[in-house]
Design an enzyme around this catalytic site. Structure first.
Site, PDB file in Angstrom:
ATOM      1  CE  LYS A 187      -4.453  -0.112   6.055  1.00 57.11           C
ATOM      2  NZ  LYS A 187      -3.550   1.210   5.778  1.00 57.11           N
TER       3      LYS A 187
ATOM      4  CG  ASP B 176       1.316  -4.305   6.333  1.00 54.31           C
ATOM      5  OD1 ASP B 176      -0.450  -4.204   7.056  1.00 54.31           O
ATOM      6  OD2 ASP B 176       1.509  -3.912   5.476  1.00 54.31           O
TER       7      ASP B 176
ATOM      8  CD  GLN C 197      -7.450   0.099   2.532  1.00 58.75           C
ATOM      9  OE1 GLN C 197      -8.056   0.556   3.502  1.00 58.75           O
ATOM     10  NE2 GLN C 197      -5.851   0.600   3.078  1.00 58.75           N
TER      11      GLN C 197
ATOM     12  NE  ARG D  22      -4.328  -2.752  -0.018  1.00 66.82           N
ATOM     13  CZ  ARG D  22      -4.550  -3.959   0.049  1.00 66.82           C
ATOM     14  NH1 ARG D  22      -5.993  -5.030  -1.139  1.00 66.82           N
ATOM     15  NH2 ARG D  22      -5.236  -4.452   1.628  1.00 66.82           N
ATOM     16  N   GLY D  23      -1.363  -3.980   0.233  1.00 67.92           N
ATOM     17  CA  GLY D  23      -0.945  -4.995   0.608  1.00 67.92           C
ATOM     18  C   GLY D  23       0.116  -5.321   0.720  1.00 67.92           C
ATOM     19  CB  ALA D  24       2.398  -6.466   3.680  1.00 68.79           C
TER      20      ALA D  24
ATOM     21  NE  ARG E 144       1.581   2.218   1.197  1.00 67.02           N
ATOM     22  CZ  ARG E 144       0.559   1.161   2.176  1.00 67.02           C
ATOM     23  NH1 ARG E 144      -0.090   0.147   1.166  1.00 67.02           N
ATOM     24  NH2 ARG E 144       0.254   1.974   3.086  1.00 67.02           N
TER      25      ARG E 144
HETATM   26  O1  MRU Z   1      -2.276   0.053   3.474  1.00 67.56           O
HETATM   27  P1  MRU Z   1      -2.503  -1.055   2.694  1.00 67.56           P
HETATM   28  O2  MRU Z   1      -3.860  -1.146   2.585  1.00 67.56           O
HETATM   29  O3  MRU Z   1      -1.497  -1.813   2.042  1.00 67.56           O
HETATM   30  O4  MRU Z   1      -2.707  -1.718   3.913  1.00 67.56           O
HETATM   31  C1  MRU Z   1      -2.894  -3.314   3.880  1.00 67.56           C
HETATM   32  C2  MRU Z   1      -2.907  -3.880   5.487  1.00 67.56           C
HETATM   33  O5  MRU Z   1      -2.596  -2.955   6.145  1.00 67.56           O
HETATM   34  C3  MRU Z   1      -3.041  -5.878   5.235  1.00 67.56           C
HETATM   35  O6  MRU Z   1      -3.683  -5.977   6.814  1.00 67.56           O
HETATM   36  C4  MRU Z   1      -1.801  -6.198   5.509  1.00 67.56           C
HETATM   37  O7  MRU Z   1      -0.778  -5.438   4.779  1.00 67.56           O
HETATM   38  C5  MRU Z   1      -1.736  -7.968   5.070  1.00 67.56           C
HETATM   39  S1  MRU Z   1      -2.570  -8.054   4.055  1.00 67.56           S
HETATM   40  C6  MRU Z   1      -1.964 -10.197   3.496  1.00 67.56           C
END
Ligand code: MRU
Length: 366
Positions: free
Chosen positions: A262, A251, A210, A58-60, A101
């Site tokens: 998030k 994101d 997270q 996960r994470g963008a 997603r």
């Molecule tokens: O649902 P997730 O864990 O994928 O959400 C991640 C976030 O919101 C992060 O802050 C965002 O993707 C930036 S990651 C460098």
């Protein structure tokens, strides 16, 4: 092409959420952290799509890298014997990966780039082996570039961190979320490497935790001092805790600077303004979505209510309706600056973001 900076140059621990190997795409299962470090090796693009959907990764930026590697895996293992057959399979693979997603635009950015490369390769050659190898090389290149991008974001953002004091983040925008050193945590890491004495306040980030599970794990393993807090302590610490700056990831960033991140980020940004604390975003240019004028157009993922009513499989609420928007939108007026790999954007964001984005087309190096 961007030259990659080797992440191993950092003396501090850097998590590796995803790697391309000869056996397949290896991912660290982030759902099981911090209790266990379990890796899976995927050889089928459908498995990669499921891993993105189910939050193994996960994470963008990291899900962008995963989607690119998924597309490469699909082409590599496709039974197609002709370019036409491969083209039609590839388009279907991209659709499956795109439907995982909806909020993080990096996922779609990475797939668009893989599609562009596919079209170049198939125009240049009819040799399927060459096309397969070219697609694998492109996915690996995207990963390398993400690493270099994080380093550059870190260098630009580090200047804005206090020399000595507390900073706050939200969710996990570290190595686990990007495949590099992280965006928001990359900024903190570079500032510390440059001599700043930072202590990080980490909100746990309900419901998926997270912050508690991933950011606390990464910072702790990296020897970066932190204090874990619950989300409802944020206002208290911003009012009384001598916080010098807040930095989070993103994101999707709309043309006017409104930023989806998030769930919980918006309330932190509003409280930051109330308490005169600068609130910063750290994100790659690939997170910009200049096709939408403002944050009202950002699709917000709705995740399962069970992630709210249950904690690690244990029910903590009665069997009632529960909401779970996974992201919120912070209006641009709360954002003091956006750190990118090409520089720092400030209001008015319509101008600064489009300037950085067009620099993206002409710049050949970070
Ligand atoms: O649902 P997730 O864990 O994928 O959400 C991640 C976030 O919101 C992060 O802050 C965002 O993707 C930036 S990651 C460098």
């Amino acid at each position: 092409m961007v030259s990659a900076t080797i992440v191993d140059e950092h003396s501090m621990f850097v998590a590796q959420p995803i790697e391309w190997t000869d056996r397949g795409v290896v991912m660290l299962d982030q759902r099981r952290l911090p209790a266990e470090e379990v890796h899976y090796t995927y050889t089928d693009y459908r498995e990669v799509a499921a891993a993105i959907r189910e939050m193994v990764i996960r994470g963008a930026p990291a899900i962008g890298v995963a989607a690119a590697m998924g597309a490469a895996l699909g082409v590599l293992h496709s039974p197609a014997k002709t370019i036409e057959a491969l083209r039609s399979e590839f388009s279907q693979m991209c659709d499956v990966l795109a439907k995982t997603r909806p909020t993080a635009v990096d996922l779609f950015w990475a797939l668009e780039r893989m599609k562009r490369r596919f079209s170049e390769l198939t125009t240049q050659s009819a040799d399927l082996a060459k096309i397969r190898a070219g697609m694998v090389a492109e996915a690996k290149q995207i990963h390398l570039e993400k690493r270099a991008t994080d380093e550059a974001i870190g260098r630009f953002g580090a200047e804005f961190m206090p020399r000595d004091g507390q900073v706050m983040t939200q969710c996990n925008a570290g190595a686990l979320a990007t495949g590099g050193i992280g965006t928001a945590l990359g900024v903190i890491r570079v500032a510390i490497e440059q001599g700043s004495k930072l202590h990080v306040l980490v909100p746990e980030t309900r419901p998926y935790l997270q912050g508690a599970r991933l950011t606390a794990w990464e910072l702790h393993k990296g020897g970066i001092p932190l204090t874990l807090i619950t989300d409802n302590m944020v206002g208290h610490f911003l009012r009384t805790g001598k916080v010098g700056a807040i930095v989070t990831g993103a994101d999707r960033i709309a043309a006017n600077g409104d930023t989806a991140n998030k769930i919980g980020t918006y309330q932190i940004a509003v409280l930051a303004k109330e308490n005169n604390i600068p609130f910063y975003i750290a994100a790659p240019v690939s997170t910009f979505d200049l096709s939408i004028p403002d944050g009202a157009h950002i699709p917000i993922e709705e995740r399962s209510a069970a992630e709210v009513t249950h904690l690690q499989g244990v029910r903590i609420a009665p069997d009632v309706h529960a909401a779970h928007p996974a992201f919120d939108v912070t209006p641009a007026r709360y954002i003091a600056a956006i750190f990118t790999e090409r520089g720092v954007a400030r209001a008015p964001y319509n101008q600064s973001l489009s300037g950085l984005s067009s620099a993206a087309h002409s710049a050949s190096a970070l």
